[in-house]
Design an enzyme around this catalytic site. Structure first.
Site, mmCIF file in Angstrom:
data_model
loop_
_atom_site.group_PDB
_atom_site.id
_atom_site.type_symbol
_atom_site.label_atom_id
_atom_site.label_comp_id
_atom_site.label_asym_id
_atom_site.label_seq_id
_atom_site.Cartn_x
_atom_site.Cartn_y
_atom_site.Cartn_z
ATOM 1 N N LEU A 186 0.870 -1.244 0.056
ATOM 2 C CA LEU A 186 0.005 -0.106 0.062
ATOM 3 C C LEU A 186 0.942 1.223 0.183
ATOM 4 O O LEU A 186 1.614 1.513 1.069
ATOM 5 C CB LEU A 186 -0.880 0.013 1.352
ATOM 6 C CG LEU A 186 -2.095 -0.955 0.980
ATOM 7 C CD1 LEU A 186 -2.011 -2.345 0.559
ATOM 8 C CD2 LEU A 186 -3.080 -0.827 2.440
ATOM 9 N N ILE A 187 0.997 1.775 -1.133
ATOM 10 C CA ILE A 187 1.974 3.144 -1.260
ATOM 11 C C ILE A 187 1.463 4.307 -1.291
ATOM 12 O O ILE A 187 0.285 4.541 -1.943
ATOM 13 C CB ILE A 187 2.813 2.729 -2.812
ATOM 14 C CG1 ILE A 187 3.880 3.721 -2.642
ATOM 15 C CG2 ILE A 187 1.838 2.593 -3.873
ATOM 16 C CD1 ILE A 187 5.179 3.408 -2.188
ATOM 17 N N LYS A 268 -8.771 2.717 7.703
ATOM 18 C CA LYS A 268 -7.734 1.718 7.405
ATOM 19 C C LYS A 268 -8.291 0.184 7.466
ATOM 20 O O LYS A 268 -7.665 -0.476 6.471
ATOM 21 C CB LYS A 268 -6.814 1.530 8.814
ATOM 22 C CG LYS A 268 -5.647 2.926 8.831
ATOM 23 C CD LYS A 268 -5.043 2.931 7.908
ATOM 24 C CE LYS A 268 -4.204 4.113 8.145
ATOM 25 N NZ LYS A 268 -3.201 4.179 9.264
ATOM 26 N N GLY A 290 2.987 0.363 5.908
ATOM 27 C CA GLY A 290 4.117 1.131 6.531
ATOM 28 C C GLY A 290 3.989 1.372 7.845
ATOM 29 O O GLY A 290 4.560 2.230 8.542
ATOM 30 N N GLN A 299 -2.374 2.883 15.123
ATOM 31 C CA GLN A 299 -1.303 2.334 15.217
ATOM 32 C C GLN A 299 -0.952 1.390 16.458
ATOM 33 O O GLN A 299 0.441 1.101 16.982
ATOM 34 C CB GLN A 299 0.070 2.493 14.439
ATOM 35 C CG GLN A 299 -0.356 2.865 12.857
ATOM 36 C CD GLN A 299 0.664 3.458 12.331
ATOM 37 O OE1 GLN A 299 1.961 3.639 12.834
ATOM 38 N NE2 GLN A 299 0.559 4.142 11.170
ATOM 39 N N CYS A 459 15.730 14.662 -17.911
ATOM 40 C CA CYS A 459 16.345 13.760 -16.952
ATOM 41 C C CYS A 459 16.994 12.642 -17.918
ATOM 42 O O CYS A 459 16.693 12.589 -18.900
ATOM 43 C CB CYS A 459 15.042 13.181 -16.334
ATOM 44 S SG CYS A 459 13.858 12.601 -16.963
#
Length: 485
Positions: A186-187, A268, A290, A299, A459
């Site tokens: 999960l980014i 969540k 994370g 958390q 780039c």
């Protein structure tokens, strides 16, 4: 001849014979695949406890790039640069060893260790003494120290061939891809999710990216850049997917129907449910977050336990015992810190007095007010794309962005690479002004630039330039193009 001895991560070496054979087979394939993809000509030779990588003649001018790629491949613990050459006598050996080691010997004590094969008029000990004395007299050293030296100079004499091993370079370590099962990370683009993703890649898990979009197109482009960076830098040997889920309808449902104190935990839980459905569709057995114990209200041990019960899918938390400073330090090390620093926080919901001890019965009661059909819909409508298509997608935005390989007069080139990339390969253009603004600062700094100029973004491969130019064009900055020499 330039070659590298590749040492395996210690955990690979202690595996059983069959497992070790499989791991080394995968690692060898990964090395070959990565160098082929980066158009570097090398040969890879495998043996039981190491690999030898030989740099072919046409890639000898790209040794720095070879080293950088080897440092980023999971499963490699260290590399040792090896050079082979012929010699005529002991004096010639001394000259060649001095050329290789003199810069490293300044104010250092040293010892010389030699292995010899073949027929010679001198022994290994003779060579070590002769070379040690020569270096001590002709280099700025602290002298020879046999037991506790700062440097150990090792080389081999094989008939008339001198084989020098120097520049031991620490690498990524970990396990080769994909020695573990695939996972879905999960980014969000922040510090935690980037480091957690890296940890799973390093552990040998093919890691796909799942993004819950809470901030619109700009948020998505930013997270795509982080994901592409992590994949390209640490796991390009294997293709993965980037999944984008529009989560704003879910958030809106929570904001309208759930008690304020329960919103964080329920959000969540909804993410775990959605990620689990995505993982099931992709035949992935675990999701990665994370989260770190006690870092925020959602958390705590109690809340994490309640969140886990939202689905049956295994939830992995590689950062569970890391504190924030450790996470930030690792983000610096892997190169995601600059992304995270400028990534806006899209919290979705903010509780005034969030619960730290969620009650399962109360959570169930609050969730009964929600429309779970929304979860089914956003997952069904999720966009799943190959990670490589992020680069292709940027390149195909010709209606937004023009690419040029020849710059007009009075053009200004914005080098948007990171400071590290700029230092490794400086961009110098005759009669053209080059400014350095890393891509992660471009969105905030571009508006301050004079708007009566044409700007050309640069780039290395054009991916970041295309994405940034596309975003700036959409914001009304039509004088932005891409420079691809």
């Amino acid at each position: 001849m330039m070659q590298f001895v590749i040492r395996l991560h210690p955990e690979i070496i202690i595996k059983s014979r069959q497992v070790r054979k499989r791991f080394t087979f995968l690692l060898e394939g990964n090395i070959r695949r990565i160098f082929k993809r980066n158009h570097l000509s090398v040969e890879v030779r495998a043996s039981w406890d190491k690999f030898t990588l030989i740099v072919n003649k046409k890639s000898l001018d790209k040794v720095d790039e070879v080293i950088e790629l080897l440092q980023r491949i999971p499963g490699i613990d260290q590399i040792i640069q090896v050079e082979k050459s012929t010699f005529t006598d002991l004096d010639d050996i001394c000259q060649q060893v001095k050329q290789a080691w003199q810069p490293l010997l300044v104010n250092k004590s040293f010892v010389v260790r030699v292995r010899r094969r073949g027929k010679h008029e001198f022994s290994s000990l003779d060579i070590a003494r002769y070379v040690g004395s020569y270096l001590n007299q002709n280099c700025d050293t602290k002298g020879v120290e046999l037991k506790h030296s700062d440097l150990t100079i090792e080389f081999e004499v094989n008939d008339n061939t001198l084989i020098q091993s120097h520049h031991r370079i620490k690498c990524l370590g970990g396990m080769p891809l994909p020695t573990q099962e695939s996972v879905l990370s999960l980014i969000s683009g922040g510090y935690d999710s980037g480091v957690a993703t890296y940890q799973m890649i390093r552990r040998g898990a093919r890691t796909h990216f799942c993004f819950f979009n809470l901030g619109g197109r700009e948020h998505e482009i930013g997270v795509k850049q982080v994901s592409y960076y992590l994949w390209k830098r640490y796991s390009e040997s294997h293709r993965v997917k980037f999944i984008s889920v529009d989560f704003e309808p879910v958030v809106a449902d929570i904001l309208e129907n759930v008690a304020n104190s329960q919103m964080g935990v329920i959000l969540k839980r909804m993410m775990v449910r959605a990620a689990s459905q995505v993982a099931e569709k992709m035949h992935i057995s675990a999701i990665v977050t994370g989260e770190s114990l006690g870092q925020v209200s959602s958390q705590t041990l109690v809340n994490l336990s309640v969140i886990d019960k939202a689905a049956d899918t295994l939830v992995l938390r590689p950062l569970i015992c890391m504190d924030k400073l450790e996470i930030i330090d690792q983000a610096k090390h892997i190169g995601t810190e600059e992304f995270a620093k400028v990534m806006p926080e899209y919290c979705g919901v903010i509780s005034k007095k969030p619960t730290t001890k969620a009650d399962p019965a109360q959570i169930a009661n609050e969730e009964s007010k929600l429309d779970f059909g929304i979860i089914e819909r956003v997952v069904a409508e999720a966009k799943i794309q190959d990670i490589l298509s992020i680069a292709e997608e940027a390149a195909q935005q010709t209606e937004y962005v023009t690419e040029v390989d020849v710059l007009p007069d009075n053009a200004i080139v914005l080098d948007i690479r990171t400071a590290e990339e700029q230092e490794q390969a400086p961009l110098t253009l005759a009669n053209t002004k080059v400014q350095h603004i890393p891509f992660f600062k471009l969105a905030s700094q571009f508006a301050a630039l004079p708007q009566d100029h044409q700007y050309f973004l640069y780039c290395e491969r054009g991916v970041m330039s295309q994405l940034q130019a596309m975003l700036l064009n959409e914001q009304g900055y039509t004088q932005v193009q891409v420079y691809r020499p």
